[in-house]
Design a protein around this motif. Structure first.
Motif, PDB file in Angstrom:
ATOM      1  N   LEU A  18       0.844  -1.200   0.000  1.00 27.30           N
ATOM      2  CA  LEU A  18       0.000   0.000   0.000  1.00 27.30           C
ATOM      3  C   LEU A  18       0.878   1.248   0.000  1.00 27.30           C
ATOM      4  CD1 LEU A  18      -2.204  -0.885   3.125  1.00 27.30           C
ATOM      5  CD2 LEU A  18      -2.605  -1.608   0.763  1.00 27.30           C
ATOM      6  N   PRO A  19       0.333   2.371  -0.461  1.00 28.50           N
ATOM      7  CA  PRO A  19       1.020   3.627  -0.152  1.00 28.50           C
ATOM      8  C   PRO A  19       0.897   3.871   1.357  1.00 28.50           C
ATOM      9  CG  PRO A  19      -0.764   3.967  -1.759  1.00 28.50           C
ATOM     10  CD  PRO A  19      -0.928   2.586  -1.204  1.00 28.50           C
ATOM     11  N   ALA A  20       1.851   4.619   1.940  1.00 27.48           N
ATOM     12  CA  ALA A  20       1.639   5.147   3.294  1.00 27.48           C
ATOM     13  C   ALA A  20       1.230   6.604   3.122  1.00 27.48           C
ATOM     14  CB  ALA A  20       2.919   5.033   4.112  1.00 27.48           C
ATOM     15  N   ALA A  21       0.493   7.149   4.109  1.00 25.92           N
ATOM     16  CA  ALA A  21      -0.010   8.525   3.984  1.00 25.92           C
ATOM     17  C   ALA A  21       1.134   9.501   3.742  1.00 25.92           C
ATOM     18  CB  ALA A  21      -0.749   8.905   5.263  1.00 25.92           C
ATOM     19  N   GLY A  22       0.978  10.367   2.749  1.00 23.32           N
ATOM     20  CA  GLY A  22       2.018  11.345   2.443  1.00 23.32           C
ATOM     21  C   GLY A  22       1.707  12.042   1.134  1.00 23.32           C
ATOM     22  N   PRO A  23       2.668  12.813   0.626  1.00 19.88           N
ATOM     23  CA  PRO A  23       2.427  13.586  -0.597  1.00 19.88           C
ATOM     24  C   PRO A  23       2.252  12.698  -1.829  1.00 19.88           C
ATOM     25  CG  PRO A  23       4.730  13.709   0.039  1.00 19.88           C
ATOM     26  CD  PRO A  23       4.026  13.000   1.149  1.00 19.88           C
ATOM     27  N   ASN A  24       2.643  11.439  -1.710  1.00 15.24           N
ATOM     28  CA  ASN A  24       2.499  10.457  -2.789  1.00 15.24           C
ATOM     29  C   ASN A  24       1.039  10.063  -3.016  1.00 15.24           C
ATOM     30  OD1 ASN A  24       3.292   9.612  -0.108  1.00 15.24           O
ATOM     31  ND2 ASN A  24       2.932   7.527  -0.756  1.00 15.24           N
ATOM     32  N   VAL A  25       0.146  10.435  -2.094  1.00 12.07           N
ATOM     33  CA  VAL A  25      -1.295  10.123  -2.250  1.00 12.07           C
ATOM     34  C   VAL A  25      -2.135  11.362  -1.944  1.00 12.07           C
ATOM     35  CG1 VAL A  25      -1.387   7.610  -2.000  1.00 12.07           C
ATOM     36  CG2 VAL A  25      -1.102   9.019   0.034  1.00 12.07           C
ATOM     37  N   MET A  26      -1.647  12.494  -2.402  1.00 10.34           N
ATOM     38  CA  MET A  26      -2.353  13.742  -2.115  1.00 10.34           C
ATOM     39  C   MET A  26      -3.357  14.069  -3.214  1.00 10.34           C
ATOM     40  SD  MET A  26      -0.355  17.015  -0.786  1.00 10.34           S
ATOM     41  CE  MET A  26       0.344  16.932   0.813  1.00 10.34           C
ATOM     42  N   ARG A  27      -3.086  13.595  -4.431  1.00  8.95           N
ATOM     43  CA  ARG A  27      -3.943  13.956  -5.576  1.00  8.95           C
ATOM     44  C   ARG A  27      -4.605  12.716  -6.164  1.00  8.95           C
ATOM     45  NH1 ARG A  27      -0.851  15.112  -9.397  1.00  8.95           N
ATOM     46  NH2 ARG A  27       1.163  14.892  -8.375  1.00  8.95           N
ATOM     47  N   LEU A  28      -5.783  12.921  -6.758  1.00  6.96           N
ATOM     48  CA  LEU A  28      -6.542  11.816  -7.337  1.00  6.96           C
ATOM     49  C   LEU A  28      -5.714  11.063  -8.388  1.00  6.96           C
ATOM     50  CD1 LEU A  28      -9.175  10.231  -7.701  1.00  6.96           C
ATOM     51  CD2 LEU A  28      -9.880  11.960  -9.375  1.00  6.96           C
ATOM     52  N   GLU A  29      -5.016  11.804  -9.271  1.00  7.09           N
ATOM     53  CA  GLU A  29      -4.236  11.141 -10.337  1.00  7.09           C
ATOM     54  C   GLU A  29      -3.224  10.172  -9.726  1.00  7.09           C
ATOM     55  OE1 GLU A  29      -5.475  14.500 -10.180  1.00  7.09           O
ATOM     56  OE2 GLU A  29      -3.446  15.188 -10.600  1.00  7.09           O
ATOM     57  N   GLN A  30      -2.584  10.580  -8.628  1.00  8.27           N
ATOM     58  CA  GLN A  30      -1.582   9.705  -7.999  1.00  8.27           C
ATOM     59  C   GLN A  30      -2.243   8.428  -7.480  1.00  8.27           C
ATOM     60  OE1 GLN A  30      -0.566  12.783  -5.112  1.00  8.27           O
ATOM     61  NE2 GLN A  30       1.586  12.511  -5.627  1.00  8.27           N
ATOM     62  N   SER A 251       1.092  -7.792   8.336  1.00  6.76           N
ATOM     63  CA  SER A 251       0.169  -8.394   7.361  1.00  6.76           C
ATOM     64  C   SER A 251       0.233  -7.651   6.039  1.00  6.76           C
ATOM     65  CB  SER A 251      -1.263  -8.332   7.885  1.00  6.76           C
ATOM     66  OG  SER A 251      -1.379  -9.124   9.027  1.00  6.76           O
ATOM     67  N   LEU A 252       0.476  -6.338   6.122  1.00  7.38           N
ATOM     68  CA  LEU A 252       0.566  -5.488   4.932  1.00  7.38           C
ATOM     69  C   LEU A 252       1.773  -4.581   5.134  1.00  7.38           C
ATOM     70  CD1 LEU A 252      -3.183  -4.334   4.991  1.00  7.38           C
ATOM     71  CD2 LEU A 252      -2.216  -5.861   3.256  1.00  7.38           C
ATOM     72  N   VAL A 253       2.215  -3.924   4.048  1.00  6.63           N
ATOM     73  CA  VAL A 253       3.296  -2.945   4.187  1.00  6.63           C
ATOM     74  C   VAL A 253       2.891  -1.640   3.508  1.00  6.63           C
ATOM     75  CG1 VAL A 253       5.164  -4.644   4.351  1.00  6.63           C
ATOM     76  CG2 VAL A 253       4.499  -3.752   2.098  1.00  6.63           C
ATOM     77  N   GLY A 254       3.481  -0.540   3.982  1.00  3.96           N
ATOM     78  CA  GLY A 254       3.199   0.773   3.399  1.00  3.96           C
ATOM     79  C   GLY A 254       4.485   1.457   2.980  1.00  3.96           C
ATOM     80  N   ILE A 255       4.395   2.257   1.919  1.00  2.00           N
ATOM     81  CA  ILE A 255       5.586   2.907   1.371  1.00  2.00           C
ATOM     82  C   ILE A 255       5.299   4.382   1.101  1.00  2.00           C
ATOM     83  CG2 ILE A 255       7.112   2.992  -0.662  1.00  2.00           C
ATOM     84  CD1 ILE A 255       6.084  -0.221  -0.526  1.00  2.00           C
ATOM     85  N   CYS A 256       6.150   5.237   1.647  1.00  2.00           N
ATOM     86  CA  CYS A 256       5.984   6.671   1.380  1.00  2.00           C
ATOM     87  C   CYS A 256       7.237   7.244   0.711  1.00  2.00           C
ATOM     88  CB  CYS A 256       5.670   7.410   2.682  1.00  2.00           C
ATOM     89  SG  CYS A 256       5.515   9.184   2.468  1.00  2.00           S
ATOM     90  N   SER A 257       8.376   7.253   1.424  1.00  2.00           N
ATOM     91  CA  SER A 257       9.569   7.941   0.900  1.00  2.00           C
ATOM     92  C   SER A 257      10.006   7.400  -0.453  1.00  2.00           C
ATOM     93  CB  SER A 257      10.736   7.811   1.890  1.00  2.00           C
ATOM     94  OG  SER A 257      10.412   8.460   3.092  1.00  2.00           O
ATOM     95  N   GLU A 258       9.977   6.090  -0.616  1.00  2.79           N
ATOM     96  CA  GLU A 258      10.431   5.513  -1.887  1.00  2.79           C
ATOM     97  C   GLU A 258       9.467   5.877  -3.021  1.00  2.79           C
ATOM     98  OE1 GLU A 258      13.348   4.576  -2.063  1.00  2.79           O
ATOM     99  OE2 GLU A 258      13.573   3.300  -3.812  1.00  2.79           O
ATOM    100  N   ALA A 259       8.200   6.074  -2.689  1.00  2.00           N
ATOM    101  CA  ALA A 259       7.229   6.507  -3.710  1.00  2.00           C
ATOM    102  C   ALA A 259       7.459   7.977  -4.062  1.00  2.00           C
ATOM    103  CB  ALA A 259       5.809   6.290  -3.212  1.00  2.00           C
ATOM    104  N   ILE A 260       7.873   8.774  -3.064  1.00  2.00           N
ATOM    105  CA  ILE A 260       8.200  10.183  -3.360  1.00  2.00           C
ATOM    106  C   ILE A 260       9.382  10.216  -4.331  1.00  2.00           C
ATOM    107  CG2 ILE A 260       9.108  12.336  -2.359  1.00  2.00           C
ATOM    108  CD1 ILE A 260       7.598  11.587   0.255  1.00  2.00           C
ATOM    109  N   ARG A 261      10.349   9.341  -4.086  1.00  2.00           N
ATOM    110  CA  ARG A 261      11.553   9.315  -4.922  1.00  2.00           C
ATOM    111  C   ARG A 261      11.316   8.710  -6.297  1.00  2.00           C
ATOM    112  NH1 ARG A 261      15.476   7.816  -0.241  1.00  2.00           N
ATOM    113  NH2 ARG A 261      16.572   9.782  -0.029  1.00  2.00           N
TER     114      ARG A 261
END
Ligand SMILES: Cc1cc2nc3c(=O)[nH]c(=O)nc-3n(C[C@H](O)[C@H](O)[C@H](O)COP(=O)(O)O)c2cc1C
Length: 302
Positions: A18-30, A251-261
């Motif tokens: 999953l994404p983790a909460a952050g700027p990587n999931v701020m907009r609908l297109e993302q 059970s699940l994992v989340g990713i934020c910084s690597e998605a920003i990069r």
């Protein structure tokens, strides 16, 4: 091919990434692109009743390949997200809406989300809630009273006694997300010893590979002190990093910084790396690797 599906109660994820909460999931297109490119579900950027006002720049590079940020929560009014959430929900992947912070905030937002979106999970951030158990319980109770879906708690890594917190809070929530960014923290360039972030003294919150060890231990402690599922978050860059979190009990994992990069393709890429690794090692399903990491027992020859 390895089976990457994860079932948590009535919820089904096609893979654990999953994404983790952050700027990587701020907009609908993302969010839509993340779904298209293989994310197992969508976690949204945290919203609160009042939009955030934070200093800019709010993201910079940090020590040990990490990032520093002072982004707090979304600077968009929460109402402007409702249509976006509905469109993400229509894709059919589980939608996890992140909200904060006070009991009044989460009660109002929870009620509105339930009525207008119907999220699969609501996650509440504890970043600004305090370190003691009573305020955490009050927020969880307020949210539980306003939604019928599962409630997850995003854990701050500065929580003083993580096993005790997890044990107590497992009566109030349906899952844990561990961890949020670590700090406050500082980094700067010795050729230009000035703040990189817009905060007055340059401090921010650390994420990425610099915090993996902290996150991994929090996941291990939470999953070994209670029975509710844990989403492992902190420095995950590859399928093998994700496997490590699952072996620690996630059970699940989340990713934020690597998605920003590296952009929104990262979730699906990590999912296929997990699958490749499991195929190579002969594991058929995630149940075969979840919680495999174990401390040395008396008589072990390690
Ligand atoms: C720029 C930035 C903004 C973030 N915003 C939020 C947020 O709004 N809500 C939240 O719960 N966590 C937020 N986080 C924390 C991430 O969700 C995650 O817990 C943390 O960064 C560790 O994961 P990572 O190493 O994969 O980035 C943010 C992190 C970064 C780097």
């Amino acid at each position: 091919m390895a089976d990457l599906t994860v079932k948590l109660g009535k919820l089904k994820f096609i893979n654990p990434v999953l994404p983790a909460a952050g700027p990587n999931v701020m907009r609908l297109e993302q969010m839509l692109e993340a779904v298209e490119r293989g994310a197992g579900g969508i976690v949204t950027k945290t919203v609160s009743r009042e939009p955030a006002v934070y200093p800019k720049p709010c993201i910079s590079k940090g020590p040990c390949d990490g990032l520093l940020n002072c982004e707090t929560w979304s600077d968009r009014p929460w109402r402007s997200y409702i249509d976006d959430y509905v469109k993400v929900k229509e894709t059919g992947v589980p939608l996890i809406c992140s909200i904060g912070y006070s009991p009044e905030d989460v009660a109002e937002l929870g009620k509105a989300l339930e009525a207008e979106v119907g999220p699969d999970v609501v996650e509440f951030s504890t970043h600004y809630v305090g370190k003691t158990l009573d305020p955490l319980k009050r927020v969880a109770e307020a949210l539980r009273g306003s939604v019928s879906c599962p409630v997850w708690m995003k854990v701050s890594p500065s929580t003083p006694n993580i096993p005790e917190m997890a044990k107590v809070m497992s009566d109030y929530v349906d899952g844990f997300v561990a961890v949020n960014s670590v700090g406050p923290a500082l980094d700067f360039d010795i050729d230009k010893p000035k703040p990189r972030l817009g905060t007055e003294d340059g401090h921010g919150w650390l994420s990425g590979p610099a915090i993996t060890g902290v996150a991994l231990y929090a996941v291990y402690q939470i999953s070994h002190s209670q029975d509710k599922p844990v989403v492992g978050v902190g420095g995950i860059r590859t399928g093998e990093d994700a496997v490590k979190f699952i072996m620690a009990g996630a059970s699940l994992v989340g990713i934020c910084s690597e998605a920003i990069r590296r952009g929104t393709g990262i979730y699906g890429k990590i999912a296929s790396e997990i699958s490749d690794w499991m195929d190579r090692k002969g594991y058929g399903s995630l149940d075969d690797i979840r919680g495999l990491y174990a401390p040395v027992e008396a008589g072990d020859s390690r």
